[in-house]
Design a protein around this motif. Structure first.
Motif, PDB file in Angstrom:
ATOM      1  N   ASN A   1      39.076  25.636  35.805  1.00 20.60           N
ATOM      2  CA  ASN A   1      38.334  26.336  34.756  1.00 20.60           C
ATOM      3  C   ASN A   1      36.912  26.673  35.200  1.00 20.60           C
ATOM      4  O   ASN A   1      36.334  27.679  34.764  1.00 20.60           O
ATOM      5  N   THR A   2      36.351  25.844  36.066  1.00 19.75           N
ATOM      6  CA  THR A   2      35.007  26.106  36.580  1.00 19.75           C
ATOM      7  C   THR A   2      34.952  27.417  37.355  1.00 19.75           C
ATOM      8  O   THR A   2      33.979  28.170  37.270  1.00 19.75           O
ATOM      9  N   TYR A   3      36.017  27.683  38.109  1.00 17.05           N
ATOM     10  CA  TYR A   3      36.037  28.885  38.956  1.00 17.05           C
ATOM     11  C   TYR A   3      36.853  30.020  38.345  1.00 17.05           C
ATOM     12  O   TYR A   3      37.024  31.068  38.973  1.00 17.05           O
ATOM     13  N   LEU A   4      37.329  29.837  37.124  1.00 18.78           N
ATOM     14  CA  LEU A   4      38.123  30.863  36.445  1.00 18.78           C
ATOM     15  C   LEU A   4      37.390  32.204  36.305  1.00 18.78           C
ATOM     16  O   LEU A   4      38.027  33.261  36.434  1.00 18.78           O
ATOM     17  N   PRO A   5      36.066  32.221  36.033  1.00 26.75           N
ATOM     18  CA  PRO A   5      35.389  33.527  35.921  1.00 26.75           C
ATOM     19  C   PRO A   5      35.544  34.401  37.161  1.00 26.75           C
ATOM     20  O   PRO A   5      35.606  35.632  37.046  1.00 26.75           O
ATOM     21  N   TRP A   6      35.601  33.797  38.355  1.00 32.91           N
ATOM     22  CA  TRP A   6      35.813  34.584  39.568  1.00 32.91           C
ATOM     23  C   TRP A   6      37.190  35.256  39.526  1.00 32.91           C
ATOM     24  O   TRP A   6      37.332  36.435  39.883  1.00 32.91           O
ATOM     25  N   LEU A   7      38.184  34.496  39.094  1.00 28.57           N
ATOM     26  CA  LEU A   7      39.549  35.031  39.016  1.00 28.57           C
ATOM     27  C   LEU A   7      39.629  36.125  37.954  1.00 28.57           C
ATOM     28  O   LEU A   7      40.273  37.167  38.162  1.00 28.57           O
ATOM     29  N   ALA A   8      38.985  35.932  36.818  1.00 24.37           N
ATOM     30  CA  ALA A   8      39.020  36.929  35.746  1.00 24.37           C
ATOM     31  C   ALA A   8      38.399  38.244  36.185  1.00 24.37           C
ATOM     32  O   ALA A   8      38.874  39.332  35.815  1.00 24.37           O
ATOM     33  N   ALA A   9      37.341  38.164  36.979  1.00 29.09           N
ATOM     34  CA  ALA A   9      36.656  39.381  37.439  1.00 29.09           C
ATOM     35  C   ALA A   9      37.388  40.047  38.602  1.00 29.09           C
ATOM     36  O   ALA A   9      37.145  41.235  38.868  1.00 29.09           O
ATOM     37  N   MET A  10      38.252  39.327  39.282  1.00 29.78           N
ATOM     38  CA  MET A  10      38.879  39.843  40.492  1.00 29.78           C
ATOM     39  C   MET A  10      39.629  41.157  40.289  1.00 29.78           C
ATOM     40  O   MET A  10      39.597  42.033  41.176  1.00 29.78           O
ATOM     41  N   PRO A  11      40.364  41.361  39.171  1.00 29.17           N
ATOM     42  CA  PRO A  11      41.044  42.656  39.006  1.00 29.17           C
ATOM     43  C   PRO A  11      40.089  43.844  39.076  1.00 29.17           C
ATOM     44  O   PRO A  11      40.444  44.902  39.607  1.00 29.17           O
ATOM     45  N   LEU A  12      38.867  43.680  38.567  1.00 33.48           N
ATOM     46  CA  LEU A  12      37.895  44.763  38.587  1.00 33.48           C
ATOM     47  C   LEU A  12      37.363  45.010  39.993  1.00 33.48           C
ATOM     48  O   LEU A  12      36.958  46.133  40.321  1.00 33.48           O
ATOM     49  N   PHE A  13      37.352  43.965  40.832  1.00 32.45           N
ATOM     50  CA  PHE A  13      36.933  44.127  42.225  1.00 32.45           C
ATOM     51  C   PHE A  13      38.054  44.717  43.083  1.00 32.45           C
ATOM     52  O   PHE A  13      37.808  45.537  43.970  1.00 32.45           O
ATOM     53  N   ALA A  14      39.281  44.257  42.817  1.00 32.41           N
ATOM     54  CA  ALA A  14      40.396  44.536  43.735  1.00 32.41           C
ATOM     55  C   ALA A  14      41.205  45.776  43.378  1.00 32.41           C
ATOM     56  O   ALA A  14      41.930  46.300  44.226  1.00 32.41           O
ATOM     57  N   VAL A  15      41.106  46.245  42.136  1.00 32.01           N
ATOM     58  CA  VAL A  15      41.962  47.344  41.694  1.00 32.01           C
ATOM     59  C   VAL A  15      41.846  48.562  42.596  1.00 32.01           C
ATOM     60  O   VAL A  15      42.830  49.235  42.896  1.00 32.01           O
ATOM     61  N   TRP A  16      40.641  48.820  43.084  1.00 30.28           N
ATOM     62  CA  TRP A  16      40.409  50.045  43.851  1.00 30.28           C
ATOM     63  C   TRP A  16      41.108  50.003  45.202  1.00 30.28           C
ATOM     64  O   TRP A  16      41.669  51.010  45.656  1.00 30.28           O
ATOM     65  N   CYS A  17      41.103  48.848  45.854  1.00 33.52           N
ATOM     66  CA  CYS A  17      41.740  48.792  47.181  1.00 33.52           C
ATOM     67  C   CYS A  17      43.256  48.775  47.057  1.00 33.52           C
ATOM     68  O   CYS A  17      43.956  49.370  47.891  1.00 33.52           O
ATOM     69  N   TYR A  18      43.800  48.132  46.018  1.00 29.84           N
ATOM     70  CA  TYR A  18      45.252  48.178  45.820  1.00 29.84           C
ATOM     71  C   TYR A  18      45.704  49.614  45.579  1.00 29.84           C
ATOM     72  O   TYR A  18      46.686  50.086  46.160  1.00 29.84           O
ATOM     73  N   TRP A  19      44.996  50.304  44.685  1.00 30.05           N
ATOM     74  CA  TRP A  19      45.354  51.688  44.338  1.00 30.05           C
ATOM     75  C   TRP A  19      45.210  52.615  45.544  1.00 30.05           C
ATOM     76  O   TRP A  19      46.116  53.385  45.866  1.00 30.05           O
ATOM     77  N   LEU A  20      44.066  52.524  46.244  1.00 28.37           N
ATOM     78  CA  LEU A  20      43.840  53.417  47.380  1.00 28.37           C
ATOM     79  C   LEU A  20      44.739  53.088  48.560  1.00 28.37           C
ATOM     80  O   LEU A  20      45.064  53.976  49.360  1.00 28.37           O
ATOM     81  N   ASP A  21      45.164  51.837  48.691  1.00 27.26           N
ATOM     82  CA  ASP A  21      46.185  51.521  49.698  1.00 27.26           C
ATOM     83  C   ASP A  21      47.416  52.396  49.471  1.00 27.26           C
ATOM     84  O   ASP A  21      47.997  52.944  50.416  1.00 27.26           O
ATOM     85  N   GLY A  22      47.835  52.522  48.197  1.00 26.98           N
ATOM     86  CA  GLY A  22      48.991  53.362  47.883  1.00 26.98           C
ATOM     87  C   GLY A  22      48.759  54.813  48.250  1.00 26.98           C
ATOM     88  O   GLY A  22      49.647  55.487  48.793  1.00 26.98           O
ATOM     89  N   VAL A  23      47.550  55.309  47.972  1.00 27.63           N
ATOM     90  CA  VAL A  23      47.223  56.702  48.309  1.00 27.63           C
ATOM     91  C   VAL A  23      47.287  56.920  49.814  1.00 27.63           C
ATOM     92  O   VAL A  23      47.874  57.911  50.290  1.00 27.63           O
ATOM     93  N   PHE A  24      46.722  56.013  50.581  1.00 30.04           N
ATOM     94  CA  PHE A  24      46.683  56.182  52.038  1.00 30.04           C
ATOM     95  C   PHE A  24      48.057  55.983  52.671  1.00 30.04           C
ATOM     96  O   PHE A  24      48.364  56.594  53.693  1.00 30.04           O
ATOM     97  N   ILE A  25      48.893  55.135  52.064  1.00 29.32           N
ATOM     98  CA  ILE A  25      50.262  55.004  52.566  1.00 29.32           C
ATOM     99  C   ILE A  25      51.026  56.302  52.330  1.00 29.32           C
ATOM    100  O   ILE A  25      51.735  56.793  53.215  1.00 29.32           O
ATOM    101  N   GLY A  26      50.875  56.875  51.132  1.00 36.85           N
ATOM    102  CA  GLY A  26      51.531  58.139  50.844  1.00 36.85           C
ATOM    103  C   GLY A  26      51.062  59.250  51.762  1.00 36.85           C
ATOM    104  O   GLY A  26      51.841  60.137  52.150  1.00 36.85           O
ATOM    105  N   ALA A  27      49.784  59.223  52.121  1.00 36.91           N
ATOM    106  CA  ALA A  27      49.221  60.228  53.017  1.00 36.91           C
ATOM    107  C   ALA A  27      49.496  59.924  54.485  1.00 36.91           C
ATOM    108  O   ALA A  27      49.128  60.709  55.359  1.00 36.91           O
ATOM    109  N   VAL A  28      50.121  58.797  54.768  1.00 34.63           N
ATOM    110  CA  VAL A  28      50.410  58.336  56.133  1.00 34.63           C
ATOM    111  C   VAL A  28      49.118  58.265  56.960  1.00 34.63           C
ATOM    112  O   VAL A  28      49.070  58.691  58.114  1.00 34.63           O
ATOM    113  N   ARG A  29      48.059  57.714  56.340  1.00 36.04           N
ATOM    114  CA  ARG A  29      46.791  57.477  57.045  1.00 36.04           C
ATOM    115  C   ARG A  29      46.555  55.974  57.144  1.00 36.04           C
ATOM    116  O   ARG A  29      45.555  55.435  56.694  1.00 36.04           O
TER     117      ARG A  29
END
Length: 440
Positions: free
Chosen positions: A351-379
């Motif tokens: 519970n002490t470190y839960l705030p880091w986990l809660a915020a993680m989707p806002l940090f990580a969403v962009w790289c997960y999404w753009l990974d998909g874009v770059f895979i589709g583009a074969v880059r």
């Protein structure tokens, strides 16, 4: 160009089967552990836990067989070139077979290197060895299934991977109960059940491929499969993805090791939070899969406006999902932790470190999404480069500077790592968009 509303519907049609399929991925090992947890001794459960962890890491390292196939096949679909989609399928399966048989041949030295890292008691290590030495024979089936799943996503058959994984889990549960509880085969029975489940799901996957290709032009010919030019391109793409995955695995292994140095409560708390992070990544990956298939098709059709429309829509959907995760873990995260552990010290630490986990989707969403874009583009080259920068120039330096902050410093470094991946891919995407390099 398809209306925005219709595109949103198409993205969700792709995303929900992928999300369910991704969430089911860890279930094979969890089922083995659950059945063995009812035996008289805990050495079976401990041994299978170690063996399942080894396979998760081993097979994850070859996840490029799925990702590398999807973008290439999606672009071939956009070009209406079914002969090319057959070629990528056949060559990816050939590569999966070679890697699978090499893993079988080399499984003893691999086990000799990996098993001592767990510092397990001799009787537990022996059970892990039995599990690993039996389940390794599923390697060709697992890796070919990676290829088939990637191919089905690229061919716009998003429900196919879900059906494959559901069948694997059902067969595994039935055979686990039979081999372990009825025949008393213990660890070897659990591993054998998983092997049979993997090959059973492979049969379904091959059937789906055959059904998808029925009525489409093209044939499988030897010269196509052994074409050195396309094989070289496939290997290069997969090399980029392999290096990227090794960086990701290395970062997570480093995170776990540093947590272990801080004590058992920190180690256990981080393990709980990382399992919750796995749920987040599986959810966000559903929209990444949609981005892979749809952007690849658009670029195959050489429709850059359509490509950018898909990028926007999948980005909005990913952000909505990330915000929902943020509020979910912010509001009920402590309750989820309470369900996962009844050890007060571990729950309090998590519970002490839960705030880091809660915020993680806002940090990580962009790289997960753009990974998909770059895979589709074969880059995939850009995915490799940005991952190397994020690992070597952000994660490790930030951890070093903040190491006196203890576990908070570790979570800060991991958050910075996710943000660096996101920023790197966003910068590259903007640069390529300005130069008009996506098409042509």
């Amino acid at each position: 160009m398809k209306s925005t509303a219709a595109l949103y519907r198409q993205v969700w049609v792709f995303a929900w089967p992928a999300i369910l399929a991704n969430i089911s991925v860890p279930l094979l090992g969890l089922v083995d552990s659950g059945v063995l947890g009812h035996l008289s001794s805990d050495i079976y459960l401990a041994g299978v836990a170690i063996g399942s962890t080894l396979f998760s890491l081993l097979f994850w390292a070859f996840g490029f067989l799925r990702m590398g196939t999807t973008g290439l096949v999606a672009q071939a679909l956009g070009q209406d070139d079914h002969q090319k989609s057959r070629q990528w399928l056949a060559q990816s399966i050939l590569l999966a077979l070679v890697i699978g048989f090499l893993l079988i041949l080399l499984h003893r030295p691999l086990l000799a290197i990996a098993l001592p890292l767990f510092n397990a008691a001799p009787e537990v290590a022996e059970q892990a060895r039995i599990y690993f030495s039996t389940r390794i024979f599923s390697a060709p089936a697992v890796l070919i299934n990676f290829t088939i799943v990637g191919w089905l996503i690229g061919m716009h058959r998003p429900k196919g991977p879900l059906f494959i994984l559901v069948l694997a889990n059902v067969v595994n549960i039935i055979l686990d109960l039979f081999f372990v509880l009825d025949l008393g085969m213990a660890t070897r029975g659990a591993a054998l059940a998983t092997v049979i489940a993997d090959y059973t799901s492979l049969v379904l996957g091959v059937s789906m491929v055959s059904q998808t290709l029925r009525g489409k032009s093209g044939t499988f010919v030897r010269s196509m499969i052994l074409n050195l030019g396309s094989m070289r391109r496939l290997l290069l793409l997969n090399r980029h993805l392999f290096v990227r995955t090794l960086c990701l695995l290395g970062t997570q292994a480093f995170f776990t090791a540093q947590g272990a140095r801080s004590g058992s409560h920190i180690l256990a708390a981080n393990a709980l939070l990382l399992n919750m992070l796995l749920l987040i990544s599986n959810g966000l990956d559903g929209f990444a899969h949609a981005a892979e298939a749809l952007t690849g098709e658009a670029l195959g059709q050489r429709k850059e406006d359509r490509f950018k429309q898909i990028v926007r829509v999948t980005g909005y959907c990913s952000l909505i999902c990330a915000v929902l995760f943020f509020f979910t873990f912010s509001l009920v995260g402590q309750g989820i932790i309470g369900l996962l552990t009844n050890i007060p010290a571990v729950a309090e630490t998590a519970n002490t470190y839960l705030p880091w986990l809660a915020a993680m989707p806002l940090f990580a969403v962009w790289c997960y999404w753009l990974d998909g874009v770059f895979i589709g583009a074969v880059r995939t080259d850009m995915m490799q480069h940005t991952m190397l920068v994020a690992t070597l120039m952000v994660f490790l330096p930030v951890w070093y500077v903040t190491r006196n902050m203890g576990n908070h410093g570790l979570w800060l470094a991991y958050s910075a790592f996710m943000l660096a991946r996101s920023a790197g891919l966003a910068i590259v995407y903007r640069s390529l968009s300005r130069s008009g390099s996506w098409v042509g």
